[in-house]
Design an enzyme around this catalytic site. Structure first.
Site, PDB file in Angstrom:
ATOM      1  N   CYS A  99     -29.932  39.902  71.918  1.00  0.00           N
ATOM      2  CA  CYS A  99     -28.445  40.502  72.764  1.00  0.00           C
ATOM      3  C   CYS A  99     -29.017  39.783  73.999  1.00  0.00           C
ATOM      4  CB  CYS A  99     -28.530  42.078  72.601  1.00  0.00           C
ATOM      5  SG  CYS A  99     -29.435  42.826  74.261  1.00  0.00           S
ATOM      6  N   CYS A 147     -31.154  41.080  76.818  1.00  0.00           N
ATOM      7  CA  CYS A 147     -32.562  41.161  76.526  1.00  0.00           C
ATOM      8  C   CYS A 147     -32.616  39.408  77.064  1.00  0.00           C
ATOM      9  CB  CYS A 147     -32.822  40.887  74.860  1.00  0.00           C
ATOM     10  SG  CYS A 147     -31.905  43.021  74.564  1.00  0.00           S
TER      11      CYS A 147
END
Length: 77
Positions: free
Chosen positions: A10, A13
C-alpha cells in the site's frame, strides 16, 4: 544490521520503505533494507497492522508512517 519494512504494498508501506532507505543513507550506516510483502511472514513476526519496521529481528514500529527523524533515531539506537 538488517532492517525489514513489512507491508503488502500500500501507499503507506511504500512510503515507509522510501523513508527508511533515505534514513540509512543520511545516517551513513551499513544496513540492508528488505521489503517483506508476504502476509504469512509478517504474521510470523506478530504484526497485524502495517506498515511495520523490524530492526535485527525486533519489531520497533507498527501501524503508522513515522518521520524520517524518528526512523533515524530507531536505527541508531
Amino acid at each position: 544490521m538488517e532492517i525489514k519494512v513489512l507491508g503488502t504494498g500500500c501507499k503507506k508501506c511504500k512510503t515507509l520503505e522510501e523513508i527508511t532507505k533515505q534514513a540509512v543513507i543520511e545516517v551513513g550506516i551499513d544496513a540492508k533494507v528488505v521489503k517483506v510483502e508476504d502476509m504469512l511472514e509478517i504474521m510470523k513476526l506478530g504484526v497485524l497492522t502495517t506498515p511495520a519496521l523490524v530492526i535485527d529481528g525486533k519489531v520497533v514500529l507498527k501501524g503508522r508512517v513515522p518521520s524520517i527523524m524518528e526512523v533515524k533515531e530507531l536505527i541508531t539506537k
